[in-house]
Write a protein that holds these residues in place. Structure first.
Motif, short mmCIF file in Angstrom:
data_model
loop_
_atom_site.label_atom_id
_atom_site.label_comp_id
_atom_site.label_asym_id
_atom_site.label_seq_id
_atom_site.Cartn_x
_atom_site.Cartn_y
_atom_site.Cartn_z
N ARG A 247 0.84 -1.21 0.00
CA ARG A 247 0.00 0.00 0.00
C ARG A 247 0.87 1.25 0.00
O ARG A 247 0.64 2.17 -0.80
N TYR A 248 1.86 1.28 0.87
CA TYR A 248 2.75 2.45 0.92
C TYR A 248 3.57 2.56 -0.37
O TYR A 248 3.81 3.66 -0.87
N GLY A 249 3.97 1.41 -0.89
CA GLY A 249 4.71 1.43 -2.15
C GLY A 249 3.88 1.97 -3.29
O GLY A 249 4.39 2.70 -4.15
N ALA A 250 2.58 1.62 -3.30
CA ALA A 250 1.69 2.13 -4.34
C ALA A 250 1.57 3.64 -4.25
O ALA A 250 1.57 4.34 -5.29
N LEU A 251 1.47 4.16 -3.05
CA LEU A 251 1.39 5.62 -2.88
C LEU A 251 2.69 6.29 -3.29
O LEU A 251 2.67 7.35 -3.94
N MET A 252 3.82 5.70 -2.94
CA MET A 252 5.11 6.27 -3.31
C MET A 252 5.31 6.26 -4.83
O MET A 252 6.08 7.06 -5.37
N ALA A 253 4.63 5.35 -5.50
CA ALA A 253 4.76 5.25 -6.96
C ALA A 253 3.86 6.25 -7.69
O ALA A 253 3.82 6.25 -8.92
N LEU A 254 3.16 7.09 -6.95
CA LEU A 254 2.24 8.07 -7.55
C LEU A 254 2.73 9.49 -7.28
O LEU A 254 1.96 10.37 -6.91
N GLN A 255 4.01 9.74 -7.48
CA GLN A 255 4.59 11.02 -7.10
C GLN A 255 4.48 12.10 -8.17
O GLN A 255 4.72 13.27 -7.89
N THR A 256 4.16 11.72 -9.39
CA THR A 256 4.01 12.71 -10.46
C THR A 256 2.74 12.38 -11.25
O THR A 256 2.24 11.25 -11.21
N PRO A 257 2.22 13.34 -12.01
CA PRO A 257 1.07 13.04 -12.88
C PRO A 257 1.35 11.90 -13.86
O PRO A 257 0.46 11.13 -14.18
N ARG A 258 2.60 11.82 -14.34
CA ARG A 258 2.94 10.72 -15.24
C ARG A 258 2.81 9.38 -14.53
O ARG A 258 2.25 8.42 -15.09
N ASP A 259 3.30 9.28 -13.29
CA ASP A 259 3.17 8.04 -12.53
C ASP A 259 1.71 7.64 -12.39
O ASP A 259 1.33 6.48 -12.60
N VAL A 260 0.89 8.63 -12.01
CA VAL A 260 -0.54 8.36 -11.80
C VAL A 260 -1.19 7.91 -13.09
O VAL A 260 -1.94 6.92 -13.14
N GLY A 261 -0.92 8.62 -14.18
CA GLY A 261 -1.55 8.30 -15.45
C GLY A 261 -1.18 6.92 -15.96
O GLY A 261 -2.05 6.17 -16.43
N ILE A 262 0.09 6.55 -15.87
CA ILE A 262 0.51 5.25 -16.37
C ILE A 262 -0.06 4.12 -15.51
O ILE A 262 -0.52 3.09 -16.03
N GLN A 263 -0.06 4.30 -14.19
CA GLN A 263 -0.64 3.28 -13.32
C GLN A 263 -2.14 3.11 -13.57
O GLN A 263 -2.64 1.98 -13.67
N LEU A 264 -2.85 4.23 -13.68
CA LEU A 264 -4.28 4.16 -13.98
C LEU A 264 -4.52 3.49 -15.32
O LEU A 264 -5.41 2.64 -15.47
N GLY A 265 -3.74 3.88 -16.32
CA GLY A 265 -3.91 3.33 -17.65
C GLY A 265 -3.63 1.84 -17.71
O GLY A 265 -4.36 1.08 -18.36
N TRP A 266 -2.57 1.42 -17.02
CA TRP A 266 -2.21 0.00 -17.01
C TRP A 266 -3.36 -0.84 -16.46
O TRP A 266 -3.80 -1.80 -17.10
N TYR A 267 -3.84 -0.50 -15.26
CA TYR A 267 -4.88 -1.33 -14.63
C TYR A 267 -6.21 -1.20 -15.35
O TYR A 267 -6.99 -2.18 -15.42
N ALA A 268 -6.51 -0.04 -15.91
CA ALA A 268 -7.74 0.12 -16.69
C ALA A 268 -7.69 -0.76 -17.93
O ALA A 268 -8.69 -1.39 -18.30
N GLY A 269 -6.53 -0.80 -18.58
CA GLY A 269 -6.40 -1.62 -19.77
C GLY A 269 -6.53 -3.10 -19.48
O GLY A 269 -7.16 -3.85 -20.24
N ILE A 270 -5.95 -3.55 -18.39
CA ILE A 270 -6.02 -4.97 -18.03
C ILE A 270 -7.40 -5.35 -17.53
O ILE A 270 -7.98 -6.36 -17.94
N LEU A 271 -7.95 -4.54 -16.63
CA LEU A 271 -9.20 -4.90 -15.97
C LEU A 271 -10.44 -4.41 -16.70
O LEU A 271 -11.56 -4.83 -16.40
#
Length: 454
Positions: free
Chosen positions: A380-404
């Motif tokens: 959980r903490y690692g996921a939050l630390m991986a969202l430090q920039t808009p690019r991080d947030v966008g790629i993470q959102l896009g990845w899981y949206a594409g898979i799920l």
């Protein structure tokens, strides 16, 4: 120049309201708001306000990957087409897009996986109107001549040769060939080598590929950062509204159940370190189940830095350089893996049996609840630390949206992650990590003159 749209169509594309709208509120796991609209043509548009002071991330996810390559002789085209998407349009010829975005300082790239192709741009909000125009143009009106296509096909062949110089591609190809008999996961994202060599002759097929898969109903758009939401949606409707293709319908072959253990071997012709892979068929990731979350926790539990296997094999006995997993969430059932890079070929059986013993313990219900909780907290903490920039947030959102297949896929995954129990880990391991479902891969390198391996 891009084909000009009739004024009436442009006005209709601008004026039509979105078919669906929703807002996802911040949570402890994902502290940002998602504003989601679906346009009449099926395009899903997600905006995420983020305090980035004049910076924005723009992520486009197309739900096409090597999974979709069901036609014989045409593997590797999802990855190849990622290259072709930078070839320009009639209105923005090749090179002009990069010149315009470069004047604003946008960082721009893309990647392809077994299941999705993701494009991202990251830069100043001041360039967002131009970016929306340019991106909508290339996704609607990509244009390239056959000579350009042939040149890029040779570049992709060169990329394959470069990847094949290291053991990892050969290992993936060999494992997939052993583990999959019907499903398109049998080939890698790059594709079969013979198909890649034949790509220069498939110009018309490439044009059809664009029409079949680069469609609004197969695409999700994520805009993250500092921007005016009303202005952004106005521009999105204006430029993307007239996009009117529909995604192709295919039948991806279902992989038959594996009923007996399998094995495969790679003799690597160069000095390197021996490697061992244990792989089991496991369920697909899904927005409505916690199978992916269980596998994420299970990787850390079995071979993470707090695991007994890591302590024994890496730290104390020093039999391996590393242990880990190549597990990645997939749209269809794929493989849960445990991997080891050995220091010496003589230790292969000891390492393999040590990993299997840890699997057996979990299947027998011997699960340390405190360590599971620590892994979940760390994730959980690692996921939050991986969202430090808009690019991080966008790629993470896009990845899981594409898979799920849902805009809030990341939030759902994080929610499932927090609810995994020791009992679920044990039951999952007992059910899926069985001997009859196991495929083992070994790699033995060339022996050096001193009698050892490198």
């Amino acid at each position: 120049m891009r084909r000009l749209l009739p004024l009436l169509l442009l006005l209709l594309g601008t004026a039509l309201p979105a078919l669906a709208q929703s807002t996802s509120s911040p949570t402890q796991a994902f502290p940002y708001t998602l504003k989601t609209d679906k346009l009449p043509n099926g395009l899903t548009v997600v905006r995420v306000p983020y305090p980035s002071q004049g910076i924005v991330s723009y992520v486009t996810v197309v739900r096409v990957g090597s999974r979709n390559e069901v036609e014989a002789g045409k593997t590797g085209f999802a990855h190849f087409f990622e290259h072709m998407m930078f070839k320009g349009t009639p209105r923005h010829p090749e090179g002009e897009r990069e010149r315009i975005l470069g004047t604003f300082g946008f960082d721009d790239n893309a990647f392809t996986t077994d299941d999705i192709t993701l494009y991202y741009s990251y830069g100043p909000t001041a360039g967002l109107p131009q970016l929306i125009d340019i991106e909508a143009d290339r996704f609607r009106n990509l244009e390239y001549a056959e000579p350009s296509f042939r040149t890029e096909a040779l570049a992709v062949l060169g990329e394959y040769h470069k990847s094949a110089a290291a053991p990892f591609l050969k290992m993936e190809e060999t494992l997939n060939a052993a583990a999959f008999t019907k499903h398109t996961y049998r080939h890698t994202t790059l594709g079969f080598y013979e198909d890649i060599k034949a790509m220069p002759e498939a110009y018309q097929y490439s044009r059809d590929f664009f029409q079949r898969w680069y469609t609004p109903d197969n695409t999700l758009l994520f805009i993250v950062g500092d921007f005016d939401d009303d202005q952004v949606m106005k521009l999105v409707r204006e430029h993307y509204g007239p996009w009117d293709r529909k995604t192709s319908t295919i039948t991806v072959p279902t992989e038959p159940p594996q009923t007996q253990p399998r094995s495969a071997h790679v003799d690597w012709p160069q000095p390197t370190q021996p490697r061992q892979v244990l792989a089991w068929h496991t369920p697909a990731a899904s927005a409505n189940t916690n199978n992916a979350a269980i596998q994420t926790v299970l990787v850390a539990y079995l071979v993470g830095p707090t695991s007994p296997a890591y302590k024994q094999l890496v730290l104390e006995q020093q039999l391996v350089e590393s242990i880990g997993s190549d597990y990645v969430d997939h749209r269809d059932p794929h493989l849960f893996t445990l991997t080891a890079t050995l220091k010496d070929e003589r230790h292969r059986d000891r390492v393999r049996l040590a990993l299997l013993r840890e699997v057996s313990k979990v299947a027998a219900g011997k699960v340390d609840a405190a360590r599971v909780k620590a892994i979940q907290d760390n994730a959980r903490y690692g996921a939050l630390m991986a969202l430090q920039t808009p690019r991080d947030v966008g790629i993470q959102l896009g990845w899981y949206a594409g898979i799920l297949g849902t805009p809030d896929g990341l939030q759902r995954h994080l929610g499932h992650l927090a609810k995994v129990t020791p009992a679920q880990l044990s039951e999952f391991t007992k059910r899926y990590l069985q001997a009859s479902k196991l495929t083992q891969l070994s790699l033995t390198p060339k022996v050096d003159t001193a009698g050892g391996t490198k």
